[in-house]
Design an enzyme around this catalytic site. Sequence first.
Site, short mmCIF file in Angstrom:
data_model
loop_
_atom_site.label_atom_id
_atom_site.label_comp_id
_atom_site.label_asym_id
_atom_site.label_seq_id
_atom_site.Cartn_x
_atom_site.Cartn_y
_atom_site.Cartn_z
N ILE A 87 0.96 3.20 6.11
CA ILE A 87 0.18 4.05 7.03
C ILE A 87 -0.16 3.30 8.32
CG2 ILE A 87 -0.82 5.40 5.15
CD1 ILE A 87 -3.47 3.80 5.60
N ASP A 88 0.02 1.97 8.32
CA ASP A 88 -0.50 1.15 9.43
C ASP A 88 0.29 1.22 10.74
OD1 ASP A 88 -2.38 0.33 7.58
OD2 ASP A 88 -1.37 -1.55 7.10
N ASP A 113 5.57 -4.88 5.96
CA ASP A 113 6.13 -6.18 6.36
C ASP A 113 6.23 -7.16 5.18
OD1 ASP A 113 3.32 -6.20 6.40
OD2 ASP A 113 3.29 -7.99 7.65
N GLU A 140 -10.35 -0.89 11.46
CA GLU A 140 -11.00 -1.85 10.56
C GLU A 140 -10.83 -3.30 11.01
OE1 GLU A 140 -9.39 -1.64 6.58
OE2 GLU A 140 -7.34 -1.88 7.27
N VAL A 174 16.48 9.26 -1.61
CA VAL A 174 17.35 8.14 -2.00
C VAL A 174 18.15 8.53 -3.25
CG1 VAL A 174 17.35 5.80 -3.01
CG2 VAL A 174 15.96 6.28 -0.98
N VAL A 175 17.44 9.08 -4.23
CA VAL A 175 18.09 9.42 -5.51
C VAL A 175 19.17 10.47 -5.31
CG1 VAL A 175 17.68 10.48 -7.78
CG2 VAL A 175 16.09 8.75 -6.91
N ARG A 183 -5.37 -2.27 8.93
CA ARG A 183 -5.31 -3.74 8.82
C ARG A 183 -5.39 -4.38 10.20
NH1 ARG A 183 -3.51 -6.69 4.00
NH2 ARG A 183 -2.66 -4.78 3.17
N GLY A 187 0.85 -1.21 0.00
CA GLY A 187 0.00 0.00 0.00
C GLY A 187 0.87 1.25 0.00
N GLY A 219 -10.36 13.47 20.59
CA GLY A 219 -11.27 13.47 21.73
C GLY A 219 -12.35 12.40 21.66
N ASP A 245 2.58 -0.77 11.77
CA ASP A 245 2.42 -2.13 12.31
C ASP A 245 3.74 -2.89 12.40
OD1 ASP A 245 2.78 -2.30 9.59
OD2 ASP A 245 1.15 -3.70 9.22
N ARG A 270 0.64 -5.01 -5.45
CA ARG A 270 0.67 -6.23 -4.63
C ARG A 270 0.98 -7.32 -5.65
NH1 ARG A 270 -0.70 -4.14 0.45
NH2 ARG A 270 -2.50 -2.76 0.37
N GLU A 282 -14.48 9.23 22.58
CA GLU A 282 -14.76 8.59 23.87
C GLU A 282 -14.45 7.11 23.83
OE1 GLU A 282 -16.75 10.77 22.41
OE2 GLU A 282 -16.86 12.38 23.89
P1 ADP Z 1 3.17 -4.38 2.68
O1 ADP Z 1 4.55 -4.40 2.16
O2 ADP Z 1 2.61 -2.99 2.84
O3 ADP Z 1 2.98 -5.24 3.90
P2 ADP Z 1 1.96 -6.48 1.11
O4 ADP Z 1 1.63 -7.35 2.26
O5 ADP Z 1 0.98 -6.39 -0.01
O6 ADP Z 1 2.21 -4.98 1.54
O7 ADP Z 1 3.36 -6.95 0.54
C1 ADP Z 1 3.90 -6.30 -0.59
C2 ADP Z 1 4.46 -7.33 -1.53
O8 ADP Z 1 5.59 -7.97 -0.92
C3 ADP Z 1 3.54 -8.47 -1.89
O9 ADP Z 1 2.60 -8.10 -2.86
C4 ADP Z 1 4.54 -9.48 -2.41
O10 ADP Z 1 4.97 -9.14 -3.69
C5 ADP Z 1 5.71 -9.28 -1.46
N1 ADP Z 1 5.69 -10.27 -0.38
C6 ADP Z 1 4.80 -10.37 0.63
N2 ADP Z 1 5.05 -11.44 1.41
C7 ADP Z 1 6.14 -12.04 0.87
C8 ADP Z 1 6.90 -13.22 1.20
N3 ADP Z 1 6.58 -14.00 2.24
N4 ADP Z 1 7.95 -13.53 0.41
C9 ADP Z 1 8.27 -12.76 -0.65
N5 ADP Z 1 7.59 -11.65 -1.01
C10 ADP Z 1 6.54 -11.30 -0.27
O1 F6P Z 2 -1.54 -1.43 4.44
C1 F6P Z 2 -2.16 -0.23 4.09
C2 F6P Z 2 -3.63 -0.44 3.92
O2 F6P Z 2 -4.23 0.81 3.54
C3 F6P Z 2 -4.37 -1.02 5.12
O3 F6P Z 2 -4.62 -0.07 6.12
C4 F6P Z 2 -5.61 -1.56 4.48
O4 F6P Z 2 -6.15 -2.63 5.23
C5 F6P Z 2 -5.09 -2.06 3.15
O5 F6P Z 2 -3.88 -1.36 2.88
C6 F6P Z 2 -6.02 -1.88 1.99
O6 F6P Z 2 -5.51 -2.61 0.93
P1 F6P Z 2 -5.71 -2.30 -0.61
O7 F6P Z 2 -4.58 -1.43 -1.03
O8 F6P Z 2 -5.65 -3.62 -1.23
O9 F6P Z 2 -7.01 -1.62 -0.74
MG MG Z 3 1.65 -5.27 5.58
#
Ligand code: ADP
Ligand code: F6P
Ligand code: MG
Length: 320
Positions: A127-128, A103, A223, A23-24, A172, A11, A186, A130, A72, A188
């Site tokens: 944005i999460d 992750d 969510e 970076v660039v 997520r 995302g 604010g 996490d 993705r 509750e």
């Molecule tokens: P985020 O990086 O925000 O967690 P995703 O979970 O969609 O978003 O992961 C991004 C991309 O990373 C995935 O679409 C996939 O290409 C790759 N990826 C995710 N999990 C794995 C994994 N276990 N091994 C290799 N690539 C992965």
């Molecule tokens: O990981 C970022 C995020 O916006 C989460 O907060 C949400 O659950 C998910 O991506 C939405 O996924 P998609 O990009 O597939 O709509």
């Molecule tokens: Mg993730």
Amino acid sequence: MKKIAVLTSGGDSPGMNACIRAVVRTALFHNIDVYGVERGYEGLINGEITRLNHRSVSDIIHKGGTFLKTSRCPEFKDLEVQKRGVYALSAYGIEGLVVIGGDGTFRGAKSLSDNFGIKVMGIPGTIDNDLAYTDYTLGFDTTVNTVLWAINNLRDTMHSHDRVSLLEVMGRHSGDIALYSGIAGGAEYILVPEVPYDLDEIASSIRKSSLRGKTSNTIVLAEGAGDREEIVQKLKEKTGINVKVTVLGYIQRGGSPNMADRVLAAKFAIKAVEMLKNGENSSAIGIKNNKIIAVDFEKAFSEKKEFDKELLESARILGL
Ligand code: ADP
Ligand code: F6P
Ligand code: MG
């Protein structure tokens, strides 16, 4: 190291563009050639790679989303598919990679490093918020402020009508967006996946507060913390109140990055490029106690994220 590449994956989050720019420009400052991979791992396996220069990243520091685009790409979990990405990099003579994502993106990065010997630096862009090893991920702060804007607007109308509002936010499996926007706005009641909640108790608290003269309430729902329609239905059964629902959706993922995220983007990028330049091991870059850190991917995944329960509990006291 003479050639590196950068990509964004998963995302998008506000600050990704500012980070690519940094970076660039850092790489070019160190006389390292830098390439952009489009569409994350999808573009990597398809060889969508172009050389970037100072001007390629002009006028993007303030823009949300990612000009390199993102995707993705579930098939990237397959080693044979990753191999295609490795070939693409080697065709350009690229030795190091900066990935900006969450992750999932880091799992891909770890595999490229462990199985194919590519030096990869991971910048947490989601944005999460996490990821346990870093206090903040890039984009979180901007998103929370966007949610806060929404809460402020909702308060105006809800307070005018003596209504109860439920705002569903993203995250997520993480409740951080809900927690921080809820406290700042604010609210509750803040419902998050990390801490169980009791709707009977919330209903009774709303009833009691109305007897004390409180006519409007804000509930922020992460969510991952439950089904909004079920929650609204149950609250209606228990209190007779029609809770007004707003689902903020993608509005909270776009938008111009704020100061905190632009500065964080620069710090993360500088660290990532310097580590590649120095030939250091693949790492996840982060920020802990206001210091930029680098930890190995394994450690980044194995740490369990601590949720700030005390802050969550304070919502009730502050909202009395
Ligand atoms: P985020 O990086 O925000 O967690 P995703 O979970 O969609 O978003 O992961 C991004 C991309 O990373 C995935 O679409 C996939 O290409 C790759 N990826 C995710 N999990 C794995 C994994 N276990 N091994 C290799 N690539 C992965
Ligand atoms: O990981 C970022 C995020 O916006 C989460 O907060 C949400 O659950 C998910 O991506 C939405 O996924 P998609 O990009 O597939 O709509
Ligand atoms: Mg993730």
